[in-house]
Design a protein around this motif. Structure first.
Motif, PDB file in Angstrom:
ATOM      1  N   MET A  65     -24.789  -7.452  -4.110  1.00  0.00           N
ATOM      2  CA  MET A  65     -25.471  -8.121  -5.205  1.00  0.00           C
ATOM      3  C   MET A  65     -25.291  -9.624  -5.030  1.00  0.00           C
ATOM      4  O   MET A  65     -24.188 -10.128  -5.062  1.00  0.00           O
ATOM      5  CB  MET A  65     -24.872  -7.631  -6.529  1.00  0.00           C
TER       6      MET A  65
ATOM      7  N   THR B 285     -29.945 -12.340  -8.129  1.00  0.00           N
ATOM      8  CA  THR B 285     -30.743 -11.157  -7.853  1.00  0.00           C
ATOM      9  C   THR B 285     -31.086 -10.450  -9.146  1.00  0.00           C
ATOM     10  O   THR B 285     -30.523 -10.747 -10.200  1.00  0.00           O
ATOM     11  CB  THR B 285     -29.981 -10.168  -6.938  1.00  0.00           C
ATOM     12  N   LYS B 286     -31.936  -9.476  -9.044  1.00  0.00           N
ATOM     13  CA  LYS B 286     -32.336  -8.707 -10.223  1.00  0.00           C
ATOM     14  C   LYS B 286     -31.172  -7.892 -10.778  1.00  0.00           C
ATOM     15  O   LYS B 286     -31.240  -7.394 -11.887  1.00  0.00           O
ATOM     16  CB  LYS B 286     -33.521  -7.814  -9.892  1.00  0.00           C
ATOM     17  N   ASP B 287     -30.065  -7.738  -9.994  1.00  0.00           N
ATOM     18  CA  ASP B 287     -28.910  -6.970 -10.455  1.00  0.00           C
ATOM     19  C   ASP B 287     -28.185  -7.656 -11.612  1.00  0.00           C
ATOM     20  O   ASP B 287     -27.408  -7.033 -12.314  1.00  0.00           O
ATOM     21  CB  ASP B 287     -27.921  -6.749  -9.307  1.00  0.00           C
ATOM     22  N   ILE B 288     -28.440  -8.936 -11.788  1.00  0.00           N
ATOM     23  CA  ILE B 288     -27.828  -9.671 -12.896  1.00  0.00           C
ATOM     24  C   ILE B 288     -28.914  -9.917 -13.929  1.00  0.00           C
ATOM     25  O   ILE B 288     -29.755 -10.802 -13.786  1.00  0.00           O
ATOM     26  CB  ILE B 288     -27.214 -11.007 -12.424  1.00  0.00           C
ATOM     27  N   ALA B 289     -28.885  -9.089 -14.973  1.00  0.00           N
ATOM     28  CA  ALA B 289     -29.917  -9.180 -16.008  1.00  0.00           C
ATOM     29  C   ALA B 289     -29.371  -9.719 -17.320  1.00  0.00           C
ATOM     30  O   ALA B 289     -30.124 -10.256 -18.117  1.00  0.00           O
ATOM     31  CB  ALA B 289     -30.553  -7.806 -16.225  1.00  0.00           C
TER      32      ALA B 289
ATOM     33  N   ASP C 141     -23.522  -8.917 -17.206  1.00  0.00           N
ATOM     34  CA  ASP C 141     -23.678  -8.729 -15.760  1.00  0.00           C
ATOM     35  C   ASP C 141     -23.183  -9.962 -15.002  1.00  0.00           C
ATOM     36  O   ASP C 141     -22.512  -9.853 -13.971  1.00  0.00           O
ATOM     37  CB  ASP C 141     -25.143  -8.496 -15.372  1.00  0.00           C
TER      38      ASP C 141
ATOM     39  N   HIS D 196     -20.121 -10.148 -12.392  1.00  0.00           N
ATOM     40  CA  HIS D 196     -20.339 -10.640 -11.028  1.00  0.00           C
ATOM     41  C   HIS D 196     -19.340 -11.744 -10.680  1.00  0.00           C
ATOM     42  O   HIS D 196     -18.755 -11.744  -9.593  1.00  0.00           O
ATOM     43  CB  HIS D 196     -21.770 -11.147 -10.844  1.00  0.00           C
TER      44      HIS D 196
ATOM     45  N   GLU E 105     -14.294  -1.014 -16.035  1.00  0.00           N
ATOM     46  CA  GLU E 105     -14.906  -1.102 -14.705  1.00  0.00           C
ATOM     47  C   GLU E 105     -13.847  -0.878 -13.636  1.00  0.00           C
ATOM     48  O   GLU E 105     -12.675  -1.205 -13.825  1.00  0.00           O
ATOM     49  CB  GLU E 105     -15.507  -2.503 -14.485  1.00  0.00           C
TER      50      GLU E 105
END
Length: 171
Positions: free
Chosen positions: A1, A5-9, A13, A17, A72
């Motif tokens: 990631m 990127t789109k993974d962090i919305a 997130d 990260h 997590e």
């Protein structure tokens, strides 16, 4: 990631990260510090690096607790910034033959690492507070305080002893 990127919305997130980023950085630092201990010639500097290695291991344990509080699993994401700082430190140290000058370079490299960590932990403390996680902010603040203290010790050592010795070296 990757960072953008789109993974962090969401802000959550982004926080996660950055936590994973600093987790990676701390693990890389635990690999770099023994090399710095080996290269340092000043006894106080060697001891300082050894002490900070133990402290860094404790910081990783603290990060493990933060991940646990978030529900997590601890995970690292590659951090090109710390990789670059460590690579540069290794290159500079490899180019210096005089031990006094080498010790000054090692301090400068260590401070570059500390300053990177200070920026990351400072941000994470603020974000944890904004996300309503004072428990996490408190843990991260402990690490931030340690990073500031290490930077202050390195500055004092450089000014009092290491830099004057390096300055005295003539070609």
């Amino acid at each position: 990631m990757g960072l953008f990127t789109k993974d962090i919305a969401t802000f959550d997130d982004l926080f996660l990260h950055q936590l994973q980023d600093v987790y990676y950085a701390e693990h890389q630092i635990t690999k770099a510090l023994p090399k710095m201990v080996h290269k340092a010639t000043d006894a106080g500097l060697k001891q300082g690096f050894q002490t900070h290695l133990k402290e860094t291991e404790g910081q990783i344990e603290r990060l493990d607790r933060v991940f646990d509080l978030l529900g997590e699993k601890p995970k690292a994401v590659t951090c090109p910034a710390i990789d670059g700082i460590i690579k540069e430190a290794n290159e500079v140290a490899g180019d210096i033959s005089d031990k006094a000058v080498l010790d000054a370079a090692l301090i400068a490299s260590a401070q570059a690492v500390e300053h990177y960590e200070i920026t990351r932990y400072g941000t994470l403390v603020t974000w944890a507070g904004q996300l309503g996680r004072p428990d996490i902010a408190k843990l991260l603040q402990e690490t931030l305080d340690e990073e500031y203290a290490t930077d202050d010790k390195l500055t004092a050592m450089a000014k009092a002893k290491v830099n004057p010795k390096a300055e005295a070296v003539t070609a």
